[in-house]
Design a protein around this motif. Structure first.
Motif, short mmCIF file in Angstrom:
data_model
loop_
_atom_site.label_atom_id
_atom_site.label_comp_id
_atom_site.label_asym_id
_atom_site.label_seq_id
_atom_site.Cartn_x
_atom_site.Cartn_y
_atom_site.Cartn_z
N LYS A 5 -10.09 14.89 8.44
CA LYS A 5 -10.85 15.41 7.30
C LYS A 5 -11.59 14.23 6.69
CE LYS A 5 -9.10 19.55 7.49
NZ LYS A 5 -9.79 20.79 7.52
N ARG A 6 -12.90 14.23 6.78
CA ARG A 6 -13.71 13.07 6.40
C ARG A 6 -14.56 13.35 5.17
NH1 ARG A 6 -13.55 8.42 8.25
NH2 ARG A 6 -15.75 8.27 8.59
N PHE A 7 -13.97 14.03 4.17
CA PHE A 7 -14.72 14.38 2.98
C PHE A 7 -13.94 14.00 1.73
CE2 PHE A 7 -16.22 17.13 6.31
CZ PHE A 7 -17.59 17.08 6.14
N SER A 8 -14.67 13.73 0.69
CA SER A 8 -14.10 13.47 -0.62
C SER A 8 -14.57 14.59 -1.55
CB SER A 8 -14.57 12.10 -1.13
OG SER A 8 -14.09 11.88 -2.42
N PHE A 9 -13.67 15.16 -2.32
CA PHE A 9 -14.02 16.29 -3.17
C PHE A 9 -14.00 15.88 -4.63
CE2 PHE A 9 -12.42 17.98 0.77
CZ PHE A 9 -13.36 18.94 1.08
N SER A 13 -18.14 19.77 -5.92
CA SER A 13 -18.97 19.24 -4.84
C SER A 13 -18.12 18.38 -3.90
CB SER A 13 -20.12 18.42 -5.41
OG SER A 13 -19.61 17.27 -6.05
N SER A 14 -18.69 18.08 -2.76
CA SER A 14 -18.01 17.23 -1.79
C SER A 14 -19.02 16.27 -1.18
CB SER A 14 -17.35 18.06 -0.69
OG SER A 14 -18.32 18.76 0.05
N SER A 15 -18.51 15.16 -0.66
CA SER A 15 -19.38 14.20 0.03
C SER A 15 -18.64 13.67 1.24
CB SER A 15 -19.78 13.06 -0.91
OG SER A 15 -18.63 12.39 -1.39
N LYS A 16 -19.41 13.35 2.28
CA LYS A 16 -18.83 12.85 3.52
C LYS A 16 -18.48 11.37 3.36
CE LYS A 16 -19.36 13.06 8.46
NZ LYS A 16 -20.15 13.54 9.56
N LEU A 17 -17.31 10.97 3.84
CA LEU A 17 -16.88 9.58 3.78
C LEU A 17 -17.56 8.79 4.89
CD1 LEU A 17 -13.07 10.14 3.22
CD2 LEU A 17 -14.79 9.62 1.50
N GLY A 61 -25.01 19.49 7.40
CA GLY A 61 -24.41 19.86 6.12
C GLY A 61 -24.21 21.34 6.02
#
Length: 66
Positions: A5-9, A13-17, A61
């Motif tokens: 899981k390569r996302f930060s929440f 919203s979320s963003s890819k690490l 995305g």
């Protein structure tokens, strides 16, 4: 299959690490035993060591709903 899981929440919203992930290559195995709680009762004798077989790099995305 190991799925990272390569996302930060954040809130809604979320963003890819963007941090790289190192995985052993060649004959080296990735040992996941430090990240497991113990032997699996469902699969006695199951290994926690993995060899890299393939990678998938998904770029894109999610669409925002209107």
């Amino acid at each position: 299959m190991v799925h990272l899981k390569r996302f930060s929440f954040h809130d809604n919203s979320s963003s890819k690490l963007g941090i790289p992930v190192d995985f052993p290559r060649g004959q080296d195995l990735l040992d996941m035993s430090p990240y497991t709680s113990g032997p699996s009762e469902a699969q006695p004798g199951a290994s926690t060591q993995y060899k890299l077989y393939a990678t998938v790099c998904h770029l894109g995305g999610k669409r925002r709903r209107k």
